[in-house]
Design a protein around this motif. Structure first.
Motif, PDB file in Angstrom:
ATOM      1  N   ILE A 158       6.299  31.693   1.293  1.00  0.00           N
ATOM      2  CA  ILE A 158       7.743  31.948   1.362  1.00  0.00           C
ATOM      3  C   ILE A 158       8.005  32.800   2.599  1.00  0.00           C
ATOM      4  CG2 ILE A 158       9.713  33.101   0.263  1.00  0.00           C
ATOM      5  CD1 ILE A 158       8.477  32.267  -2.435  1.00  0.00           C
ATOM      6  N   LYS A 196       7.968  26.120   2.106  1.00  0.00           N
ATOM      7  CA  LYS A 196       8.905  25.453   1.202  1.00  0.00           C
ATOM      8  C   LYS A 196      10.279  26.088   1.265  1.00  0.00           C
ATOM      9  CE  LYS A 196       6.929  22.036  -1.166  1.00  0.00           C
ATOM     10  NZ  LYS A 196       7.350  20.675  -0.851  1.00  0.00           N
ATOM     11  N   LYS A 197      10.291  27.421   1.406  1.00  0.00           N
ATOM     12  CA  LYS A 197      11.609  28.060   1.485  1.00  0.00           C
ATOM     13  C   LYS A 197      11.584  29.411   2.177  1.00  0.00           C
ATOM     14  CE  LYS A 197      11.437  29.896  -3.227  1.00  0.00           C
ATOM     15  NZ  LYS A 197      12.156  29.993  -4.503  1.00  0.00           N
ATOM     16  N   GLN A 232      15.399  35.012  -0.178  1.00  0.00           N
ATOM     17  CA  GLN A 232      16.837  35.301  -0.196  1.00  0.00           C
ATOM     18  C   GLN A 232      17.198  36.360   0.854  1.00  0.00           C
ATOM     19  OE1 GLN A 232      18.565  33.079  -1.815  1.00  0.00           O
ATOM     20  NE2 GLN A 232      20.370  33.973  -0.846  1.00  0.00           N
ATOM     21  N   ASP A 269      13.579  25.013   6.784  1.00  0.00           N
ATOM     22  CA  ASP A 269      12.389  25.079   5.933  1.00  0.00           C
ATOM     23  C   ASP A 269      11.746  23.686   5.890  1.00  0.00           C
ATOM     24  OD1 ASP A 269      13.963  23.582   4.227  1.00  0.00           O
ATOM     25  OD2 ASP A 269      14.268  25.193   2.773  1.00  0.00           O
ATOM     26  N   ASP A 287      11.712  21.166   3.756  1.00  0.00           N
ATOM     27  CA  ASP A 287      12.544  20.008   3.418  1.00  0.00           C
ATOM     28  C   ASP A 287      13.532  19.664   4.523  1.00  0.00           C
ATOM     29  OD1 ASP A 287      11.354  19.493   1.028  1.00  0.00           O
ATOM     30  OD2 ASP A 287      12.734  20.730  -0.146  1.00  0.00           O
ATOM     31  N   ARG A 288      14.129  20.696   5.088  1.00  0.00           N
ATOM     32  CA  ARG A 288      15.140  20.440   6.113  1.00  0.00           C
ATOM     33  C   ARG A 288      14.505  19.820   7.361  1.00  0.00           C
ATOM     34  NH1 ARG A 288      19.381  24.590   9.117  1.00  0.00           N
ATOM     35  NH2 ARG A 288      20.574  22.904  10.108  1.00  0.00           N
TER      36      ARG A 288
END
Ligand SMILES: [Zn+2]
Length: 271
Positions: free
Chosen positions: A190, A218-219, A222, A244, A246-247
């Motif tokens: 992360i 993955k991400k 926050q 990230d 996915d993007r």
């Protein structure tokens, strides 16, 4: 070790025979039929994926015929292909010729620096999880290649010569966008706030107004997302984009064309 197969180069072969015997259906004058139709890499039978046949009686042949057969065989496992065109010219006797174009098989270790970026893009477009295995340098070049198309602009690779963690520069406006690229060893990583702040600092020190942070994680955490928002809100930068896994994967897929018929441009050439 994971492998990448690349067939972007081809090798041509030509053959000609002026005085043919009576054509024998079962005989191949130019090529060992047993070997034809077998993928040299997988050793399995290839599939005929395209055929074309043209029979003409052109005036200049004075009653003779001109018979062209073309076929493409492709390996369903690895994509290797071979296109073959046979030409039979009959004016009393037969003259036979053939032309062949075969994809050259090249195989690279996924983690090797030598992998062509185009081959890497095609591989990752279907197996993006493999991104954790690729060479760091190639990750930067991959992002460069993908962003060049996605943003339709020139993307400079600065890499290690530049300090402050700036890997790429998008030359898309008066105020260029600086990019940092992080390839993590694990997809579950992360992306924390520290890296986001540090890169913001590097951007400001370069008098940059726009920045992009690309990670194979993955991400983003926050607080990391909040920090990027805050940087824009207080006017430290005009934009701070976070990519990230996915993007970035979406953009890669969108900009990478997987051609199911790579042999197409070799069809019906002037043999
Ligand atoms: Zn194969």
């Amino acid at each position: 070790m994971k492998k990448i197969l690349d067939y972007s180069e081809t090798i041509p072969q030509r053959g000609h025979q002026d005085r043919g015997r009576a054509p024998d259906e079962n005989e191949d004058l130019f090529f060992d039929r047993k070997k034809d139709g077998v993928c040299p890499f997988c050793k399995i039978h290839t599939q005929v994926v395209h055929t074309d046949h043209q029979l003409t009686y052109p005036d200049w042949l004075d009653g003779g015929k001109f018979d062209i057969q073309e076929n493409v065989k492709q390996c369903s496992n690895c994509g290797w292909w071979r296109i073959r065109c046979d030409k039979l010219t009959t004016i009393g006797i037969d003259a036979r010729s053939f032309a062949m174009e075969s994809a050259i098989l090249k195989s690279y270790d996924l983690s090797s620096k030598q992998v062509p970026i185009e081959a890497l893009r095609k591989h990752l477009a279907v197996s993006f999880d493999d991104v954790i295995h690729i060479h760091d340098r190639n990750m930067e070049k991959l992002v460069q290649s993908v962003f060049r198309e996605h943003y339709s602009c020139d993307v400079e690779h600065v890499g290690r010569s530049h300090d402050g963690g700036i890997d790429l520069i998008l030359v898309n406006a008066d105020s260029p966008t600086v990019v940092q690229v992080k390839r993590r060893k694990s997809l579950d990583h992360i992306e924390g706030v520290a890296g986001i702040r540090e890169f913001l600092g590097a951007t400001i020190l370069q008098n940059g107004k726009n920045c992009i942070y690309v990670s194979t994680s993955k991400k983003f955490s926050q607080p990391a997302i909040e920090a990027a928002r805050q940087a824009i809100k207080v006017g430290a930068v005009e934009s701070y984009e976070l990519f990230d896994f996915d993007r970035f994967c979406d953009v890669l897929k969108l900009t990478t064309e997987i051609d199911p018929t790579p042999w197409k441009s070799y069809l019906r050439k002037e043999w």
